[in-house]
Design an enzyme around this catalytic site. Structure first.
Site, short mmCIF file in Angstrom:
data_model
loop_
_atom_site.label_atom_id
_atom_site.label_comp_id
_atom_site.label_asym_id
_atom_site.label_seq_id
_atom_site.Cartn_x
_atom_site.Cartn_y
_atom_site.Cartn_z
N ARG A 1 1.73 6.27 7.36
CA ARG A 1 2.31 5.26 8.24
C ARG A 1 3.27 6.17 9.37
NH1 ARG A 1 1.81 1.33 4.11
NH2 ARG A 1 3.81 2.08 2.91
N ASP B 1 -7.58 0.21 8.67
CA ASP B 1 -7.42 0.74 7.38
C ASP B 1 -8.07 -0.47 6.58
OD1 ASP B 1 -6.54 1.69 4.97
OD2 ASP B 1 -4.28 0.73 5.35
N CYS C 1 -10.94 3.70 1.69
CA CYS C 1 -10.18 3.99 0.34
C CYS C 1 -11.15 3.74 -0.51
CB CYS C 1 -9.06 2.99 0.38
SG CYS C 1 -9.42 1.06 0.40
N TYR D 1 0.81 -1.12 -0.03
CA TYR D 1 -0.10 -0.04 0.15
C TYR D 1 0.87 1.22 -0.14
CZ TYR D 1 -4.08 -2.76 0.71
OH TYR D 1 -4.89 -4.02 0.34
N ASP E 1 -5.62 -9.44 10.66
CA ASP E 1 -5.88 -9.68 9.47
C ASP E 1 -6.48 -11.00 9.07
OD1 ASP E 1 -5.18 -8.04 6.66
OD2 ASP E 1 -4.90 -9.93 6.10
#
Length: 406
Positions: A221, A309, A349, A214, A259
């Protein structure tokens, strides 16, 4: 006869304002012998020249515009000069990995080019670009010193163009399984010496998300790391641990990565180790973020900083309402497990979710969570992902840093 896209009466304004898309509903007819992927003039109902671009009758975006200058031909000189201009605009960017071509915002709709060290990764997203892809790659290797060019056109959007997904080496050497890149980290103070100044990542450009990493979150970050000093951080939708590595490098006490991909978490572990951090097994959690947030809430578990995110939730206008509920749910539960005075770093996004709508969603989440929240920073995409003023759709990444009270 040159192909012509004739607009319906009253539909010229966006083209005159240099928006690069012409939707099928704005077109009265297409004249001349122009095949899909070919170049055509866009004209008014009266035949006035407005712009020139490539067409694809299969796509809802039937014409993508390249020039508004009637005297500018779409030939080899055009494509090469656009590539040169885009690459030159990144010449002062001090990064081993960055975006070199950002599609419409660089005057090259349908083309994305990212650099990872000695390799370029290309996405050809439209039929018009697919037709000139090999020529574009030839010019790219003449403009950028690289060992090879790899294609990652394995994306759903190509299906809307009547194209199959594809990936593989286009020219030169194949990239290794992982490429090491370097990012600038947070510099804390002169007494810290090199601490936080360099952050390293391993990137899988052949199988990773997007083109492997990304890149659009590179500056975020580092900025977010400033809120993580001494903190216990929960990094949700962590992918390969980008935010966590920066946070720990800046002095975070702990970072838990969540994740759904075991493969991504394995690479996150390697990225942590690459930067001198040893992750415990419970710092790398494979699972569904929505479910895990509720589990943490039920257990009374809390954090100082939570980073949200998520992937793109909205692909069509019809999905906005459902996506808004998902964003609100995530932010609501995240706020409920933040310690008073903690920070929620939250992103969207989805290009179809405007910055204003996203802020309203997070506001609604704070009301439902019963928490007061202040926006202390707004985040966007970096300079190598520019936003063309005539193409606001390019502003897809938006983020808020919120201080959350009791």
């Amino acid at each position: 006869m040159t192909g012509r896209v004739v607009l319906k009466a009253g539909r010229e304004k966006p083209v005159r304002q240099k928006h690069p898309w012409v939707f099928s509903g704005a077109i009265q007819r297409i004249d001349g012998d122009v095949e899909d992927g070919g170049i055509a003039d866009v004209v008014s109902t009266q035949g006035e020249f407005l712009a020139r671009g490539y067409v694809n009758r299969r796509s809802q975006i039937t014409a993508r515009l390249l020039t508004w200058d009637e005297d500018e031909a779409i030939d080899s000189t055009f494509w090469r000069s656009r590539l040169e201009r885009a690459i030159r605009s990144r010449s002062t960017l001090n990064a081993t990995a960055c975006r070199l071509v950002n599609a419409e915002s660089d005057g090259l709709p349908g083309l994305v080019v990212d650099r990872y060290g000695a390799w370029l990764v290309v996405q050809a997203l439209t039929l018009g670009v697919e037709r000139v892809k090999q020529e574009l790659v030839g010019w790219l290797v003449g403009l950028v010193d690289v060992q090879g060019v790899y294609e990652r056109s394995d994306v759903d959007v190509r299906e809307k163009e009547g194209l199959a997904q594809t990936a593989g080496v286009l020219v030169g050497a194949a990239p290794p399984d992982v490429i090491e890149i370097v990012e600038r980290g947070l510099t804390l103070s002169p007494s810290d010496g090199e601490r936080g100044e360099v952050v390293r990542f391993l990137v899988d450009v052949k199988r990773g998300h997007k083109t492997g990493f990304y890149l659009d979150q590179r500056e975020n970050r580092r900025k977010v790391a400033a809120y993580c000093i001494g903190a216990e951080v929960l990094n949700l939708f962590s992918y390969t641990g980008g935010f966590a590595v920066h946070a720990l490098s800046a002095g975070a006490h702990r970072a838990v990565n969540v994740d759904s991909s075991a493969e991504a978490l394995m690479l996150a572990r390697r990225n942590l180790a690459l930067n001198g951090f040893e992750a415990r097994d419970d710092d790398l959690v494979e699972g569904d973020v929505f479910s895990l947030l509720r589990k943490y809430r039920a257990e009374g578990r809390t954090f100082d900083v939570i980073i949200l995110d998520p992937p793109k939730f909205v692909h069509t206008v019809g999905q906005i309402e459902r996506a808004a509920r998902a964003y609100k749910d995530l932010n609501r539960v995240a706020m409920q497990i933040l310690r008073p005075g903690g920070f929620l770093v939250t992103f969207s996004c989805s290009g179809l979710v405007s910055p204003d709508l996203f802020q309203k969603i997070v506001f609604g989440a704070s009301l439902d969570a019963g928490r007061n929240a202040q926006i202390v920073a707004k985040l966007s995409q970096p300079s190598d992902h520019p936003i063309l003023l005539s193409f606001p759709e390019a502003e897809y990444l938006k983020g808020l840093v919120c201080r959350v009270g009791g």
